[in-house]
Enzyme design. Structure first.
Site, PDB file in Angstrom:
ATOM      1  N   ILE A  84       0.431   6.491   0.654  1.00  0.00           N
ATOM      2  CA  ILE A  84       0.244   5.489   1.458  1.00  0.00           C
ATOM      3  C   ILE A  84      -1.062   5.541   0.515  1.00  0.00           C
ATOM      4  O   ILE A  84      -1.435   6.871   0.825  1.00  0.00           O
ATOM      5  CB  ILE A  84       0.633   6.141   2.867  1.00  0.00           C
ATOM      6  CG1 ILE A  84       1.542   6.088   3.668  1.00  0.00           C
ATOM      7  CG2 ILE A  84      -0.324   4.883   3.388  1.00  0.00           C
ATOM      8  CD1 ILE A  84       2.213   6.683   4.500  1.00  0.00           C
ATOM      9  N   CYS A  85      -1.883   4.311   0.823  1.00  0.00           N
ATOM     10  CA  CYS A  85      -2.873   3.912  -0.125  1.00  0.00           C
ATOM     11  C   CYS A  85      -3.814   3.657   1.243  1.00  0.00           C
ATOM     12  O   CYS A  85      -3.151   2.381   1.548  1.00  0.00           O
ATOM     13  CB  CYS A  85      -3.126   3.841  -1.307  1.00  0.00           C
ATOM     14  SG  CYS A  85      -4.637   3.583  -2.039  1.00  0.00           S
ATOM     15  N   VAL A  86      -4.570   4.178   1.510  1.00  0.00           N
ATOM     16  CA  VAL A  86      -5.280   3.489   3.122  1.00  0.00           C
ATOM     17  C   VAL A  86      -6.907   3.965   3.051  1.00  0.00           C
ATOM     18  O   VAL A  86      -6.989   5.190   2.701  1.00  0.00           O
ATOM     19  CB  VAL A  86      -4.896   3.521   4.588  1.00  0.00           C
ATOM     20  CG1 VAL A  86      -4.891   4.960   4.744  1.00  0.00           C
ATOM     21  CG2 VAL A  86      -5.132   2.479   5.066  1.00  0.00           C
TER      22      VAL A  86
ATOM     23  N   ASN B  74       1.074  -1.111  -0.489  1.00  0.00           N
ATOM     24  CA  ASN B  74      -0.646   0.562  -0.039  1.00  0.00           C
ATOM     25  C   ASN B  74       0.328   1.013   0.381  1.00  0.00           C
ATOM     26  O   ASN B  74       0.387   2.508   0.722  1.00  0.00           O
ATOM     27  CB  ASN B  74      -0.879   0.197   1.659  1.00  0.00           C
ATOM     28  CG  ASN B  74      -1.495  -1.373   1.443  1.00  0.00           C
ATOM     29  OD1 ASN B  74      -1.763  -2.177   2.106  1.00  0.00           O
ATOM     30  ND2 ASN B  74      -2.575  -1.310   0.211  1.00  0.00           N
TER      31      ASN B  74
END
Length: 203
Positions: A96-98, A89
């Protein structure tokens, strides 16, 4: 990765709210997280996260930053790792991918929640929303290979020793210090022996 300050674009009450939360986080941070105040630009929130035990990131210290946009807190901050990390992620640029920074964002969540979510991401990566496709594929198909690669990058880029000042002297009781002391003793003994010979010659 934007480095443009948004302080001037934020309403005064939001600036006060952010300053209050960041100050509290710096004073009483969540476990395994340290937050650093940037008095010149409070929209640039920097922190370090300790790699959680039982993960390939254990033992590492990962620097990250949150960039608060002009619409914060209505819009989520952007989050980046500044330390290189192999994670499904996290993109090659550190983004950051969340979900909490996208569709699950709520204005009342705050900075503490984001930092804790990023720390949890190190324990539970989500290959479904991978920015690093190779890491996502390995996580699903060959976990041991994924863990070995992630551990290697942690050892190269995130170990605390890598952050030590290069001009730091040897430890007082380290091997180089002991060798230095032994060499000094030998030189001292040789000098005493020479002085003794000179004294005998004079007699």
């Amino acid at each position: 990765m934007s480095s443009v300050s948004n302080v001037e674009n934020l309403p005064p009450h939001v600036i006060r709210q952010v300053w209050k939360e960041v100050t509290e986080l710096a004073r009483e941070p969540p476990e395994g997280i340290k937050v650093y105040l940037n008095e010149d630009d409070i929209t640039d929130v920097q922190a370090t996260i300790e790699g959680p035990e039982g993960t390939p990131y254990a033992g590492g210290i990962f620097r990250m930053k949150l960039v608060l946009g002009k619409d914060f807190p209505a819009s989520p901050p952007k989050a980046y790792f500044l330390t290189k990390i192999f994670h499904p992620n996290v993109s090659s640029s550190g983004e950051i991918c969340v979900n909490v920074l996208k569709k699950d964002w709520k204005a009342e969540l705050g900075i503490r929640h984001v930092l804790l979510t990023v720390k949890c991401l190190l324990i539970h990566p989500n290959p479904e929303s991978a920015l690093n496709e190779e890491a996502g594929r390995l996580l699903l198909e060959a976990y041991e290979d994924y863990a070995a690669h992630a551990k290697l990058l942690t050892e190269i880029h995130a170990l605390p020793a890598n952050a030590a000042p290069t001009n730091a002297g040897p430890a007082a009781d380290g091997p180089s210090a002991k060798k230095h002391a032994a060499d000094k003793d030998k030189k001292l003994a040789a000098k005493k022996k020479t002085d003794k010979k000179r004294a005998l010659k004079r007699l």
